[in-house]
Design a protein around this motif. Structure first.
Motif, PDB file in Angstrom:
ATOM      1  N   ASN A 231     -17.104   4.283   3.494  1.00  0.00           N
ATOM      2  CA  ASN A 231     -17.791   2.921   3.960  1.00  0.00           C
ATOM      3  C   ASN A 231     -17.626   1.879   2.895  1.00  0.00           C
ATOM      4  O   ASN A 231     -18.100   0.830   2.056  1.00  0.00           O
ATOM      5  N   THR A 232     -17.883   3.106   1.906  1.00  0.00           N
ATOM      6  CA  THR A 232     -17.993   2.798  -0.484  1.00  0.00           C
ATOM      7  C   THR A 232     -17.402   3.813  -0.929  1.00  0.00           C
ATOM      8  O   THR A 232     -16.426   5.451  -0.598  1.00  0.00           O
ATOM      9  N   GLY A 233     -17.560   3.358  -2.067  1.00  0.00           N
ATOM     10  CA  GLY A 233     -16.879   4.858  -2.755  1.00  0.00           C
ATOM     11  C   GLY A 233     -15.799   5.214  -3.015  1.00  0.00           C
ATOM     12  O   GLY A 233     -14.343   4.817  -2.883  1.00  0.00           O
ATOM     13  N   LEU A 234     -15.578   6.388  -3.290  1.00  0.00           N
ATOM     14  CA  LEU A 234     -14.327   7.424  -2.982  1.00  0.00           C
ATOM     15  C   LEU A 234     -13.662   7.169  -2.425  1.00  0.00           C
ATOM     16  O   LEU A 234     -12.481   7.361  -2.131  1.00  0.00           O
ATOM     17  N   GLY A 235     -14.457   7.662  -0.759  1.00  0.00           N
ATOM     18  CA  GLY A 235     -13.774   7.158   0.415  1.00  0.00           C
ATOM     19  C   GLY A 235     -13.035   6.129   0.877  1.00  0.00           C
ATOM     20  O   GLY A 235     -12.299   5.807   0.474  1.00  0.00           O
ATOM     21  N   GLN A 236     -13.899   4.663   0.403  1.00  0.00           N
ATOM     22  CA  GLN A 236     -13.512   3.722   0.110  1.00  0.00           C
ATOM     23  C   GLN A 236     -11.171   3.140  -0.339  1.00  0.00           C
ATOM     24  O   GLN A 236     -11.106   2.838   0.235  1.00  0.00           O
ATOM     25  N   GLY A 237     -11.761   4.313  -1.513  1.00  0.00           N
ATOM     26  CA  GLY A 237     -10.911   3.692  -2.567  1.00  0.00           C
ATOM     27  C   GLY A 237      -9.544   4.959  -1.727  1.00  0.00           C
ATOM     28  O   GLY A 237      -8.124   4.329  -1.567  1.00  0.00           O
ATOM     29  N   ILE A 238      -9.475   6.070  -1.618  1.00  0.00           N
ATOM     30  CA  ILE A 238      -8.441   6.994  -0.587  1.00  0.00           C
ATOM     31  C   ILE A 238      -8.152   6.169   0.495  1.00  0.00           C
ATOM     32  O   ILE A 238      -6.867   6.154   1.201  1.00  0.00           O
ATOM     33  N   CYS A 239      -9.172   5.625   1.805  1.00  0.00           N
ATOM     34  CA  CYS A 239      -8.612   4.832   2.633  1.00  0.00           C
ATOM     35  C   CYS A 239      -7.446   3.673   2.479  1.00  0.00           C
ATOM     36  O   CYS A 239      -6.605   3.866   2.925  1.00  0.00           O
ATOM     37  N   VAL A 240      -8.173   2.871   1.313  1.00  0.00           N
ATOM     38  CA  VAL A 240      -6.901   1.868   0.411  1.00  0.00           C
ATOM     39  C   VAL A 240      -5.525   2.116   0.243  1.00  0.00           C
ATOM     40  O   VAL A 240      -4.189   1.663   0.875  1.00  0.00           O
TER      41      VAL A 240
ATOM     42  N   SER B 235       5.762   9.151   0.653  1.00  0.00           N
ATOM     43  CA  SER B 235       5.419   7.735   1.840  1.00  0.00           C
ATOM     44  C   SER B 235       4.422   8.875   2.895  1.00  0.00           C
ATOM     45  O   SER B 235       4.484   9.937   3.189  1.00  0.00           O
ATOM     46  N   LEU B 236       3.525   7.551   3.259  1.00  0.00           N
ATOM     47  CA  LEU B 236       2.007   8.153   4.854  1.00  0.00           C
ATOM     48  C   LEU B 236       3.469   7.370   5.803  1.00  0.00           C
ATOM     49  O   LEU B 236       2.576   7.951   6.783  1.00  0.00           O
ATOM     50  N   GLU B 237       3.875   6.576   5.579  1.00  0.00           N
ATOM     51  CA  GLU B 237       4.665   5.984   6.855  1.00  0.00           C
ATOM     52  C   GLU B 237       4.809   7.050   8.402  1.00  0.00           C
ATOM     53  O   GLU B 237       4.832   7.863   8.252  1.00  0.00           O
TER      54      GLU B 237
ATOM     55  N   LYS C 194     -11.036  -4.838   2.992  1.00  0.00           N
ATOM     56  CA  LYS C 194      -9.683  -4.684   2.194  1.00  0.00           C
ATOM     57  C   LYS C 194      -8.503  -4.449   2.945  1.00  0.00           C
ATOM     58  O   LYS C 194      -7.506  -4.512   2.069  1.00  0.00           O
ATOM     59  N   ILE C 195      -8.448  -2.923   3.445  1.00  0.00           N
ATOM     60  CA  ILE C 195      -6.699  -2.810   4.086  1.00  0.00           C
ATOM     61  C   ILE C 195      -6.055  -3.753   5.600  1.00  0.00           C
ATOM     62  O   ILE C 195      -5.345  -3.757   4.721  1.00  0.00           O
ATOM     63  N   ALA C 196      -7.415  -4.250   5.334  1.00  0.00           N
ATOM     64  CA  ALA C 196      -6.809  -5.915   6.519  1.00  0.00           C
ATOM     65  C   ALA C 196      -5.723  -6.890   5.764  1.00  0.00           C
ATOM     66  O   ALA C 196      -4.687  -7.250   6.303  1.00  0.00           O
ATOM     67  N   ASP C 197      -6.289  -7.137   3.985  1.00  0.00           N
ATOM     68  CA  ASP C 197      -5.439  -7.675   3.187  1.00  0.00           C
ATOM     69  C   ASP C 197      -4.006  -7.068   3.223  1.00  0.00           C
ATOM     70  O   ASP C 197      -3.493  -8.020   2.768  1.00  0.00           O
ATOM     71  N   ILE C 198      -3.594  -6.066   2.893  1.00  0.00           N
ATOM     72  CA  ILE C 198      -2.631  -5.443   2.780  1.00  0.00           C
ATOM     73  C   ILE C 198      -1.576  -5.117   4.434  1.00  0.00           C
ATOM     74  O   ILE C 198      -0.836  -4.927   3.718  1.00  0.00           O
ATOM     75  N   GLY C 199      -2.166  -5.799   5.040  1.00  0.00           N
ATOM     76  CA  GLY C 199      -1.336  -5.494   6.660  1.00  0.00           C
ATOM     77  C   GLY C 199      -1.802  -3.965   7.006  1.00  0.00           C
ATOM     78  O   GLY C 199      -0.879  -3.598   8.038  1.00  0.00           O
TER      79      GLY C 199
ATOM     80  N   LYS D 234      -2.010   1.827   1.910  1.00  0.00           N
ATOM     81  CA  LYS D 234      -0.758   1.046   0.767  1.00  0.00           C
ATOM     82  C   LYS D 234       0.065   2.470   1.327  1.00  0.00           C
ATOM     83  O   LYS D 234       1.438   1.801   0.890  1.00  0.00           O
ATOM     84  N   ALA D 235       0.071   3.538   1.173  1.00  0.00           N
ATOM     85  CA  ALA D 235       1.330   4.691   1.306  1.00  0.00           C
ATOM     86  C   ALA D 235       1.626   4.321   2.673  1.00  0.00           C
ATOM     87  O   ALA D 235       2.314   5.298   3.044  1.00  0.00           O
ATOM     88  N   GLY D 236       1.139   3.381   3.519  1.00  0.00           N
ATOM     89  CA  GLY D 236       1.565   3.423   4.730  1.00  0.00           C
ATOM     90  C   GLY D 236       1.218   4.149   6.164  1.00  0.00           C
ATOM     91  O   GLY D 236       1.146   3.838   7.376  1.00  0.00           O
ATOM     92  N   ALA D 237      -0.725   4.494   6.371  1.00  0.00           N
ATOM     93  CA  ALA D 237      -0.090   5.093   7.551  1.00  0.00           C
ATOM     94  C   ALA D 237      -1.509   4.322   7.806  1.00  0.00           C
ATOM     95  O   ALA D 237      -1.691   4.152   7.105  1.00  0.00           O
ATOM     96  N   ASN D 238      -2.021   5.277   8.593  1.00  0.00           N
ATOM     97  CA  ASN D 238      -2.876   4.754   9.821  1.00  0.00           C
ATOM     98  C   ASN D 238      -3.914   5.437   8.907  1.00  0.00           C
ATOM     99  O   ASN D 238      -3.854   6.572   9.639  1.00  0.00           O
TER     100      ASN D 238
END
Ligand code: NAD
Length: 255
Positions: free
Chosen positions: A21-30, A9-11, A53-58, A34-38
Protein backbone atom coordinates in the motif's frame (compact mmCIF):
# COMPACT_ATOMS: atom_id res chain seq x y z
CA UNK A 1 24.78 -7.57 -31.50
CA UNK A 2 21.71 -6.05 -29.82
CA UNK A 3 21.14 -7.55 -26.36
CA UNK A 4 17.82 -9.34 -25.91
CA UNK A 5 16.03 -7.05 -23.46
CA UNK A 6 13.00 -9.36 -23.45
CA UNK A 7 14.85 -11.26 -20.75
CA UNK A 8 13.78 -8.46 -18.37
CA UNK A 9 10.10 -8.68 -19.33
CA UNK A 10 7.58 -9.94 -16.78
CA UNK A 11 4.85 -10.32 -19.41
CA UNK A 12 2.54 -13.23 -18.56
CA UNK A 13 3.90 -13.51 -14.99
CA UNK A 14 2.07 -12.88 -11.72
CA UNK A 15 3.87 -11.23 -8.81
CA UNK A 16 2.70 -11.08 -5.20
CA UNK A 17 4.18 -8.23 -3.16
CA UNK A 18 3.63 -7.87 0.58
CA UNK A 19 3.32 -4.41 2.12
CA UNK A 20 1.97 -3.04 -1.15
CA UNK A 21 0.00 0.00 0.00
CA UNK A 22 2.95 2.35 0.41
CA UNK A 23 6.72 2.90 0.21
CA UNK A 24 9.05 0.40 -1.42
CA UNK A 25 6.30 -2.23 -1.83
CA UNK A 26 4.23 0.22 -3.82
CA UNK A 27 7.26 1.13 -5.92
CA UNK A 28 7.90 -2.55 -6.69
CA UNK A 29 4.23 -3.15 -7.60
CA UNK A 30 4.25 -0.27 -10.09
CA UNK A 31 7.59 -1.38 -11.56
CA UNK A 32 6.31 -4.93 -12.05
CA UNK A 33 3.11 -3.70 -13.70
CA UNK A 34 5.23 -1.57 -16.07
CA UNK A 35 7.30 -4.69 -16.86
CA UNK A 36 4.08 -6.50 -17.83
CA UNK A 37 3.23 -8.58 -14.74
CA UNK A 38 -0.15 -9.06 -13.11
CA UNK A 39 0.36 -7.76 -9.58
CA UNK A 40 -1.19 -8.85 -6.29
CA UNK A 41 -0.60 -6.53 -3.37
CA UNK A 42 -0.95 -7.78 0.20
CA UNK A 43 -1.40 -5.22 2.97
CA UNK A 44 -3.17 -4.50 6.22
CA UNK A 45 -4.84 -1.48 4.70
CA UNK A 46 -6.40 -0.81 1.32
CA UNK A 47 -3.92 -0.45 -1.54
CA UNK A 48 -6.09 2.13 -3.36
CA UNK A 49 -3.14 4.39 -4.07
CA UNK A 50 -1.14 1.54 -5.60
CA UNK A 51 -4.20 0.35 -7.54
CA UNK A 52 -4.68 3.86 -8.99
CA UNK A 53 -1.03 4.15 -10.06
CA UNK A 54 -1.25 0.77 -11.82
CA UNK A 55 -4.61 1.59 -13.42
CA UNK A 56 -3.00 4.76 -14.85
CA UNK A 57 -0.55 2.65 -16.84
CA UNK A 58 -3.19 0.08 -17.86
CA UNK A 59 -1.83 -2.70 -15.63
CA UNK A 60 -3.63 -5.47 -13.71
CA UNK A 61 -3.75 -5.26 -9.92
CA UNK A 62 -5.63 -7.08 -7.15
CA UNK A 63 -5.31 -6.49 -3.43
CA UNK A 64 -5.50 -8.94 -0.55
CA UNK A 65 -6.11 -7.46 2.86
CA UNK A 66 -4.29 -9.44 5.52
CA UNK A 67 -2.46 -8.78 8.77
CA UNK A 68 0.98 -10.29 8.29
CA UNK A 69 1.79 -10.42 11.97
CA UNK A 70 0.39 -13.96 12.24
CA UNK A 71 1.25 -16.84 9.89
CA UNK A 72 -2.29 -18.25 10.20
CA UNK A 73 -3.28 -15.87 7.34
CA UNK A 74 -1.05 -17.69 4.82
CA UNK A 75 -3.61 -20.20 3.46
CA UNK A 76 -6.04 -17.31 2.84
CA UNK A 77 -3.34 -15.36 0.97
CA UNK A 78 -2.38 -18.34 -1.20
CA UNK A 79 -5.97 -19.18 -2.12
CA UNK A 80 -7.01 -15.54 -2.82
CA UNK A 81 -3.88 -15.05 -4.94
CA UNK A 82 -4.65 -18.13 -7.03
CA UNK A 83 -8.25 -16.97 -7.49
CA UNK A 84 -7.03 -13.57 -8.68
CA UNK A 85 -4.66 -14.56 -11.51
CA UNK A 86 -3.95 -18.31 -11.24
CA UNK A 87 -0.35 -19.30 -10.60
CA UNK A 88 1.90 -16.89 -8.66
CA UNK A 89 5.40 -16.83 -10.22
CA UNK A 90 7.15 -14.16 -8.13
CA UNK A 91 6.97 -13.50 -4.38
CA UNK A 92 8.37 -10.31 -2.87
CA UNK A 93 8.63 -10.41 0.92
CA UNK A 94 8.65 -6.66 1.45
CA UNK A 95 6.35 -5.94 4.43
CA UNK A 96 8.34 -5.01 7.48
CA UNK A 97 8.26 -2.91 10.62
CA UNK A 98 10.83 -1.17 12.76
CA UNK A 99 10.59 -0.24 16.44
CA UNK A 100 13.12 2.19 17.87
CA UNK A 101 13.96 1.73 21.55
CA UNK A 102 17.05 1.39 23.74
CA UNK A 103 18.04 -2.29 23.83
CA UNK A 104 17.69 -2.28 27.64
CA UNK A 105 13.99 -1.34 27.38
CA UNK A 106 12.71 -3.51 24.49
CA UNK A 107 9.57 -5.43 25.53
CA UNK A 108 8.90 -9.04 24.61
CA UNK A 109 5.79 -7.89 22.71
CA UNK A 110 7.76 -5.45 20.55
CA UNK A 111 10.50 -8.01 19.93
CA UNK A 112 7.94 -10.61 18.82
CA UNK A 113 5.99 -8.22 16.61
CA UNK A 114 9.11 -7.25 14.64
CA UNK A 115 10.43 -10.82 14.35
CA UNK A 116 7.01 -12.21 13.38
CA UNK A 117 6.56 -9.89 10.39
CA UNK A 118 10.16 -9.35 9.31
CA UNK A 119 11.42 -12.91 9.72
CA UNK A 120 8.90 -15.63 10.59
CA UNK A 121 6.35 -14.53 7.95
CA UNK A 122 9.09 -14.28 5.31
CA UNK A 123 10.05 -17.90 5.85
CA UNK A 124 6.57 -19.39 6.03
CA UNK A 125 5.16 -17.40 3.11
CA UNK A 126 8.17 -18.45 1.02
CA UNK A 127 7.60 -22.04 2.10
CA UNK A 128 3.91 -21.88 1.14
CA UNK A 129 4.60 -20.70 -2.43
CA UNK A 130 7.70 -22.85 -2.87
CA UNK A 131 5.71 -25.99 -2.01
CA UNK A 132 3.49 -25.33 -5.03
CA UNK A 133 6.52 -24.59 -7.23
CA UNK A 134 8.31 -27.75 -6.07
CA UNK A 135 5.29 -29.84 -7.02
CA UNK A 136 4.50 -28.26 -10.41
CA UNK A 137 8.23 -28.08 -11.39
CA UNK A 138 7.76 -24.69 -13.05
CA UNK A 139 10.10 -22.76 -10.75
CA UNK A 140 9.62 -19.37 -9.20
CA UNK A 141 11.30 -16.26 -7.87
CA UNK A 142 11.55 -15.09 -4.26
CA UNK A 143 12.90 -11.64 -3.46
CA UNK A 144 13.36 -10.74 0.19
CA UNK A 145 13.86 -7.19 1.38
CA UNK A 146 16.93 -6.92 3.60
CA UNK A 147 18.51 -3.70 4.91
CA UNK A 148 21.81 -1.96 5.66
CA UNK A 149 21.21 -3.49 9.10
CA UNK A 150 21.67 -6.90 7.52
CA UNK A 151 25.36 -5.88 7.44
CA UNK A 152 25.68 -3.34 10.24
CA UNK A 153 24.55 -3.23 13.84
CA UNK A 154 22.46 -0.09 13.89
CA UNK A 155 21.43 1.49 17.16
CA UNK A 156 18.18 1.34 19.18
CA UNK A 157 16.71 -1.23 16.76
CA UNK A 158 17.85 -4.64 18.09
CA UNK A 159 14.89 -6.72 16.84
CA UNK A 160 15.01 -5.06 13.42
CA UNK A 161 18.75 -5.71 13.08
CA UNK A 162 18.29 -9.32 14.18
CA UNK A 163 15.47 -9.86 11.68
CA UNK A 164 17.20 -8.19 8.75
CA UNK A 165 20.47 -10.01 9.46
CA UNK A 166 18.43 -13.23 9.42
CA UNK A 167 17.10 -12.33 5.96
CA UNK A 168 20.55 -12.62 4.37
CA UNK A 169 21.13 -16.03 5.99
CA UNK A 170 17.66 -17.27 5.11
CA UNK A 171 18.08 -16.11 1.51
CA UNK A 172 21.27 -18.16 1.24
CA UNK A 173 19.79 -21.19 2.98
CA UNK A 174 16.69 -21.34 0.79
CA UNK A 175 18.80 -20.84 -2.34
CA UNK A 176 20.93 -23.83 -1.31
CA UNK A 177 17.82 -26.02 -1.08
CA UNK A 178 15.74 -24.73 -3.99
CA UNK A 179 18.12 -23.50 -6.73
CA UNK A 180 18.20 -26.90 -8.41
CA UNK A 181 14.40 -26.72 -8.69
CA UNK A 182 14.59 -23.54 -10.76
CA UNK A 183 13.57 -21.38 -7.81
CA UNK A 184 15.68 -18.23 -7.43
CA UNK A 185 15.86 -16.87 -3.90
CA UNK A 186 17.62 -13.51 -3.66
CA UNK A 187 17.31 -10.30 -1.66
CA UNK A 188 17.59 -6.55 -2.09
CA UNK A 189 19.20 -4.48 0.66
CA UNK A 190 17.88 -0.93 0.31
CA UNK A 191 19.93 1.89 1.74
CA UNK A 192 18.27 4.87 3.40
CA UNK A 193 15.05 5.47 1.46
CA UNK A 194 12.36 8.13 1.80
CA UNK A 195 9.39 6.12 3.15
CA UNK A 196 7.28 5.91 6.33
CA UNK A 197 9.88 3.51 7.71
CA UNK A 198 12.46 6.32 7.95
CA UNK A 199 10.10 9.22 8.71
CA UNK A 200 11.18 9.55 12.35
CA UNK A 201 14.83 9.29 11.37
CA UNK A 202 14.43 12.03 8.75
CA UNK A 203 12.64 14.25 11.30
CA UNK A 204 15.63 13.96 13.65
CA UNK A 205 17.80 16.76 12.18
CA UNK A 206 21.08 15.54 13.59
CA UNK A 207 20.67 11.87 12.59
CA UNK A 208 19.28 12.90 9.23
CA UNK A 209 22.32 15.08 8.49
CA UNK A 210 24.73 12.38 9.67
CA UNK A 211 23.10 9.82 7.39
CA UNK A 212 22.93 12.08 4.35
CA UNK A 213 26.57 13.05 4.81
CA UNK A 214 27.57 9.38 4.63
CA UNK A 215 25.65 8.51 1.44
CA UNK A 216 28.07 8.76 -1.51
CA UNK A 217 25.18 9.46 -3.92
CA UNK A 218 24.42 12.56 -1.84
CA UNK A 219 20.70 11.90 -1.49
CA UNK A 220 18.22 9.54 0.18
CA UNK A 221 16.83 6.81 -2.08
CA UNK A 222 13.25 6.61 -3.37
CA UNK A 223 10.92 3.68 -4.10
CA UNK A 224 11.70 4.16 -7.83
CA UNK A 225 15.38 3.52 -7.13
CA UNK A 226 14.82 -0.17 -6.37
CA UNK A 227 12.66 -0.83 -9.45
CA UNK A 228 15.58 -1.97 -11.63
CA UNK A 229 16.95 -4.46 -9.08
CA UNK A 230 13.45 -5.76 -8.32
CA UNK A 231 12.69 -6.36 -12.01
CA UNK A 232 16.10 -7.96 -12.61
CA UNK A 233 15.68 -10.44 -9.74
CA UNK A 234 12.11 -11.30 -10.83
CA UNK A 235 13.00 -11.87 -14.50
CA UNK A 236 14.75 -14.46 -16.63
CA UNK A 237 17.75 -12.11 -16.71
CA UNK A 238 18.69 -13.37 -13.22
CA UNK A 239 18.06 -17.08 -13.79
CA UNK A 240 21.62 -18.04 -12.62
CA UNK A 241 21.65 -15.62 -9.64
CA UNK A 242 20.99 -17.51 -6.42
CA UNK A 243 21.23 -16.64 -2.74
CA UNK A 244 22.61 -13.15 -3.32
CA UNK A 245 21.68 -9.89 -1.61
CA UNK A 246 21.96 -6.91 -3.91
CA UNK A 247 22.47 -3.56 -2.17
CA UNK A 248 20.67 -0.56 -3.67
CA UNK A 249 22.12 1.97 -1.30
CA UNK A 250 23.59 4.99 -3.09
CA UNK A 251 27.01 3.57 -2.21
CA UNK A 252 26.46 3.39 1.58
CA UNK A 253 28.22 0.02 1.95
CA UNK A 254 31.17 1.21 -0.10
CA UNK A 255 32.15 3.72 2.60
P1 NAD B 1 6.72 1.48 4.94
O1 NAD B 1 6.50 1.62 6.40
O2 NAD B 1 6.28 2.56 4.02
O3 NAD B 1 6.13 0.11 4.41
C1 NAD B 1 5.98 -1.03 5.22
C2 NAD B 1 4.93 -1.91 4.60
O4 NAD B 1 4.74 -3.06 5.41
C3 NAD B 1 3.59 -1.20 4.49
O5 NAD B 1 3.00 -1.50 3.24
C4 NAD B 1 2.78 -1.83 5.60
O6 NAD B 1 1.40 -1.87 5.32
C5 NAD B 1 3.35 -3.22 5.63
N1 NAD B 1 3.09 -3.87 6.91
C6 NAD B 1 3.64 -3.57 8.12
N2 NAD B 1 3.07 -4.34 9.06
C7 NAD B 1 2.16 -5.14 8.44
C8 NAD B 1 1.25 -6.12 8.89
N3 NAD B 1 1.13 -6.46 10.18
N4 NAD B 1 0.46 -6.72 7.98
C9 NAD B 1 0.52 -6.37 6.67
N5 NAD B 1 1.36 -5.45 6.19
C10 NAD B 1 2.17 -4.83 7.07
O7 NAD B 1 8.28 1.31 4.81
P2 NAD B 1 9.21 0.85 3.60
O8 NAD B 1 10.45 1.58 3.75
O9 NAD B 1 8.51 0.88 2.31
O10 NAD B 1 9.49 -0.67 4.02
C11 NAD B 1 9.40 -1.77 3.13
C12 NAD B 1 10.49 -2.76 3.47
O11 NAD B 1 11.75 -2.18 3.17
C13 NAD B 1 10.53 -3.16 4.94
O12 NAD B 1 10.83 -4.54 5.03
C14 NAD B 1 11.68 -2.33 5.48
O13 NAD B 1 12.26 -2.90 6.60
C15 NAD B 1 12.60 -2.36 4.29
N6 NAD B 1 13.63 -1.33 4.29
C16 NAD B 1 13.33 -0.01 4.22
C17 NAD B 1 14.35 0.92 4.20
C18 NAD B 1 14.11 2.40 4.14
O14 NAD B 1 15.05 3.17 4.24
N7 NAD B 1 12.90 2.86 3.95
C19 NAD B 1 15.68 0.52 4.23
C20 NAD B 1 15.96 -0.85 4.28
C21 NAD B 1 14.93 -1.76 4.31
Amino acid sequence: MTPNLNMFSLEGKTALVTGANTGLGQGICVAYAKAGANVIGVARRSCEDTAAKIADIGGNFQEIIADLSDISVIPQIVSEAEKAFGRVDILVNNAGIIKRCDAADVSIEDWDSVININEKMVFFLSQAFAKGWLSDHKGGKIINIASMLSYQGGIRVPAYTASKSAIIGLTRELANEWSKHNINVNAIAPGYMETNNTENLRKDEQRSEEILGRIPAGRWGTPEDIAGAAIFLASEASSYVHGFTLAVDGGWLAR
